[in-house]
Write a protein that holds these residues in place. Structure first.
Motif, mmCIF file in Angstrom:
data_model
loop_
_atom_site.group_PDB
_atom_site.id
_atom_site.type_symbol
_atom_site.label_atom_id
_atom_site.label_comp_id
_atom_site.label_asym_id
_atom_site.label_seq_id
_atom_site.Cartn_x
_atom_site.Cartn_y
_atom_site.Cartn_z
ATOM 1 N N LEU A 22 22.511 -50.077 -23.269
ATOM 2 C CA LEU A 22 23.425 -49.910 -24.391
ATOM 3 C C LEU A 22 24.567 -50.916 -24.299
ATOM 4 N N PHE A 23 25.106 -51.320 -25.450
ATOM 5 C CA PHE A 23 26.330 -52.108 -25.469
ATOM 6 C C PHE A 23 27.488 -51.234 -25.005
ATOM 7 N N CYS A 24 28.273 -51.752 -24.097
ATOM 8 C CA CYS A 24 29.380 -50.958 -23.546
ATOM 9 C C CYS A 24 30.712 -51.601 -23.941
ATOM 10 N N GLY A 25 31.325 -52.374 -23.054
ATOM 11 C CA GLY A 25 32.534 -53.112 -23.401
ATOM 12 C C GLY A 25 33.811 -52.311 -23.337
ATOM 13 N N PHE A 26 34.806 -52.764 -24.103
ATOM 14 C CA PHE A 26 36.164 -52.208 -24.129
ATOM 15 C C PHE A 26 36.169 -50.738 -24.504
ATOM 16 N N GLY A 27 35.387 -50.365 -25.494
ATOM 17 C CA GLY A 27 35.539 -49.062 -26.126
ATOM 18 C C GLY A 27 34.782 -47.916 -25.508
ATOM 19 N N ASN A 28 33.904 -48.199 -24.532
ATOM 20 C CA ASN A 28 33.144 -47.127 -23.898
ATOM 21 C C ASN A 28 33.541 -47.007 -22.435
ATOM 22 N N ASP A 29 34.027 -45.831 -22.058
ATOM 23 C CA ASP A 29 34.486 -45.634 -20.691
ATOM 24 C C ASP A 29 33.319 -45.194 -19.809
ATOM 25 N N TRP A 87 45.255 -52.415 -19.687
ATOM 26 C CA TRP A 87 44.208 -52.562 -20.698
ATOM 27 C C TRP A 87 43.836 -54.020 -20.922
ATOM 28 N N ARG A 88 44.723 -54.926 -20.536
ATOM 29 C CA ARG A 88 44.458 -56.350 -20.743
ATOM 30 C C ARG A 88 43.303 -56.858 -19.882
ATOM 31 N N LEU A 89 42.961 -56.126 -18.827
ATOM 32 C CA LEU A 89 41.832 -56.508 -17.985
ATOM 33 C C LEU A 89 40.538 -55.815 -18.396
ATOM 34 N N ASN A 90 40.597 -55.030 -19.480
ATOM 35 C CA ASN A 90 39.388 -54.369 -19.974
ATOM 36 C C ASN A 90 38.283 -55.371 -20.310
ATOM 37 N N GLU A 91 37.067 -54.847 -20.380
ATOM 38 C CA GLU A 91 35.933 -55.667 -20.805
ATOM 39 C C GLU A 91 36.093 -56.088 -22.262
ATOM 40 N N ARG A 92 35.333 -57.071 -22.649
ATOM 41 C CA ARG A 92 35.294 -57.541 -24.029
ATOM 42 C C ARG A 92 34.939 -56.390 -24.977
ATOM 43 N N HIS A 93 35.504 -56.418 -26.195
ATOM 44 C CA HIS A 93 35.207 -55.393 -27.200
ATOM 45 C C HIS A 93 34.027 -55.865 -28.045
ATOM 46 N N TYR A 94 32.957 -55.070 -28.044
ATOM 47 C CA TYR A 94 31.752 -55.448 -28.779
ATOM 48 C C TYR A 94 31.745 -54.946 -30.218
ATOM 49 N N ARG A 118 26.591 -62.404 -28.303
ATOM 50 C CA ARG A 118 26.811 -62.085 -26.901
ATOM 51 C C ARG A 118 27.163 -63.298 -26.050
ATOM 52 N N ARG A 119 26.613 -64.459 -26.338
ATOM 53 C CA ARG A 119 26.725 -65.578 -25.405
ATOM 54 C C ARG A 119 27.666 -66.687 -25.849
ATOM 55 N N SER A 120 28.002 -66.746 -27.101
ATOM 56 C CA SER A 120 28.884 -67.825 -27.550
ATOM 57 C C SER A 120 30.303 -67.585 -27.050
ATOM 58 N N TYR A 121 31.116 -68.623 -27.096
ATOM 59 C CA TYR A 121 32.496 -68.522 -26.628
ATOM 60 C C TYR A 121 33.407 -67.934 -27.694
ATOM 61 N N ASP A 122 33.185 -68.265 -28.969
ATOM 62 C CA ASP A 122 34.170 -67.887 -29.974
ATOM 63 C C ASP A 122 33.598 -67.187 -31.211
ATOM 64 N N VAL A 123 32.374 -66.662 -31.110
ATOM 65 C CA VAL A 123 31.789 -65.920 -32.231
ATOM 66 C C VAL A 123 31.945 -64.423 -31.968
ATOM 67 N N ARG A 124 32.530 -63.715 -32.931
ATOM 68 C CA ARG A 124 32.775 -62.279 -32.779
ATOM 69 C C ARG A 124 31.617 -61.460 -33.337
ATOM 70 N N PRO A 125 31.356 -60.293 -32.747
ATOM 71 C CA PRO A 125 30.375 -59.369 -33.327
ATOM 72 C C PRO A 125 30.988 -58.665 -34.532
ATOM 73 N N PRO A 126 30.223 -57.857 -35.274
ATOM 74 C CA PRO A 126 30.795 -57.134 -36.411
ATOM 75 C C PRO A 126 31.945 -56.229 -35.967
ATOM 76 N N GLU A 154 35.766 -58.572 -30.328
ATOM 77 C CA GLU A 154 36.284 -59.742 -29.615
ATOM 78 C C GLU A 154 35.169 -60.723 -29.281
ATOM 79 N N SER A 155 35.505 -61.985 -29.358
ATOM 80 C CA SER A 155 34.679 -63.029 -28.762
ATOM 81 C C SER A 155 35.152 -63.176 -27.311
#
Length: 265
Positions: A22-29, A87-94, A118-126, A154-155
């Motif tokens: 599953l996609f995790c990231g900033f929003g899933n603890d 929170w600034r060290l959190n994972e990227r927000h998907y 997922r892999r680009s430097y500056d492209v954000r997900p929806p 976030e990208s």
């Protein structure tokens, strides 16, 4: 350049979301899996065997990083260690992808589009709608934070820019003051820091990976420029860890926080 300071970076161990694809990231603890607990414990043992000692630690507000740090402290017998959670060290927000199956997402949008997110430097997900129950502004760790600061997607670039104030305002001054610092965080927040420290290009950062639960030692000069960096692991162990990332790095069986396979250093 002569090394004057030593900084240790550690990505948390495996999570339940990793196992469930599953996609995790900033929003899933997400919590550590059984394997993740073992990985974090081993990371602490590696640091103990290397004779590392710390004066201070920084981590995110996500339990997978906090628990990893706790297990490291257990092995180092240093629960007294001052710890700053930010929170600034959190994972990227998907964004709107968080919590979703990667396989289902690839079927819906196409593998090419999902890999770009997922892999680009500056492209954000929806982006995630702020009225969505998954919006972090409704969660306890962020209740005192200006909601405008809480990302909805976030990208990697966004993640790095969100992380850097923690480096400039809190971490770097303590490193310069001679404190021995440990940072336990996430794949993308740590990659963002390495991009900044090593002045990596936008292209090179997409190839950089930090394997989970392998301590990364970064030696810095007096101006906090990296002199060298290395893992507390044998070359073969690092090779195996990266090979596992390569196996996982597909949309059917991958870790939501992995990128292309590449050696640090």
């Amino acid at each position: 350049m002569e090394a004057c300071h030593k900084l240790v970076l550690l990505r948390h161990g495996e999570t339940d979301f990793t196992r469930r694809n599953l996609f995790c990231g900033f929003g899933n603890d997400a919590d550590l899996s059984v394997l993740g607990v073992r990985e974090a414990t081993l990371a602490g043992q590696r640091m103990f065997e290397a004779g590392l000692k710390f004066d201070m630690a920084f981590t995110s507000v996500l339990k997978r990083a906090i628990k990893t740090l706790y297990l490291v402290q257990e092995e180092l017998d240093c629960h007294w260690l001052p710890v700053v959670k930010t929170w600034r060290l959190n994972e990227r927000h998907y964004g709107d992808l968080q919590g979703l199956s990667k396989t289902d997402t690839a079927q819906k949008y196409g593998e090419k589009q999902v890999k770009l997110w997922r892999r680009s430097y500056d492209v954000r997900p929806p982006p995630l709608d702020k009225n969505d129950d998954r919006f972090c502004g409704n969660f306890a760790p962020y209740k005192d934070l200006d909601s405008n600061l809480i990302p909805v997607c976030e990208s990697l670039r966004d993640t790095m820019e969100r992380m850097l104030p923690a480096w400039h305002d809190d971490i770097a001054p303590n490193v310069k003051a001679g404190k021995r610092i440990l940072i336990v965080a996430h794949g993308n927040s740590l990659r963002g820091l390495m991009k900044y420290l090593k002045r990596l290009s936008d292209e090179d950062i997409t190839k950089l990976e930090i394997p989970q639960a392998l301590p990364l030692v970064v030696e810095l000069d007096e101006d906090l420029h990296p002199v060298r960096d290395y893992y507390l692991a044998s070359d073969e162990e690092v090779k195996v860890a990266k090979a596992k990332i390569g196996v996982k790095d597909n949309l059917k069986h991958d870790d939501d926080e992995t990128q292309e396979n590449s050696q640090v250093g």
